[in-house]
Design a protein around this motif. Structure first.
Motif, mmCIF file in Angstrom:
data_model
loop_
_atom_site.group_PDB
_atom_site.id
_atom_site.type_symbol
_atom_site.label_atom_id
_atom_site.label_comp_id
_atom_site.label_asym_id
_atom_site.label_seq_id
_atom_site.Cartn_x
_atom_site.Cartn_y
_atom_site.Cartn_z
ATOM 1 N N GLU A 23 -104.636 -11.256 -28.829
ATOM 2 C CA GLU A 23 -104.148 -12.116 -28.005
ATOM 3 C C GLU A 23 -104.867 -12.276 -26.744
ATOM 4 N N SER A 49 -96.550 -15.552 -28.301
ATOM 5 C CA SER A 49 -96.914 -13.997 -28.371
ATOM 6 C C SER A 49 -98.104 -13.579 -27.652
ATOM 7 N N ALA A 50 -99.240 -14.615 -27.214
ATOM 8 C CA ALA A 50 -100.326 -14.055 -26.394
ATOM 9 C C ALA A 50 -100.184 -13.943 -25.020
#
Length: 94
Positions: A23, A49-50
């Motif tokens: 990430e 999601s990062a």
């Protein structure tokens, strides 16, 4: 009471160091001009999601700008010139 939707144990299960590193790498690749490479077997996370890695990307950019400013001060440049070089370094990285 939790602010998370869904099962908390499922959400904390993905906090592995390898996933967090991916990430951070995805965030650095998106937010900066720094070259970031992923391995052939490595899954690139979606940008949503990062988001957890974005503060670390900001820390990297700030550290580069700070080092440029400290180097300029170490070379006895005037404060305005040192600040200009630090900002230029941050702009070049992002």
């Amino acid at each position: 009471m939790s602010d998370f939707s869904g099962d908390e144990s499922a959400q904390t299960a993905d906090w592995t160091p390898a996933r967090l590193l991916r990430e951070v790498k995805a965030s650095l690749g998106f937010l900066t001009r720094l070259p970031v490479r992923f391995g052939e077997d490595e899954v690139v996370p979606q940008l949503a999601s990062a988001v957890r890695g974005m503060p670390v990307a900001g820390l990297v950019v700030g550290a580069i700008a700070g080092l440029a400013g400290a180097l300029a001060i170490g070379l006895h440049l005037p404060p305005l010139a040192a600040a200009g070089l630090a900002m230029a370094a941050a702009c070049l990285v992002t």
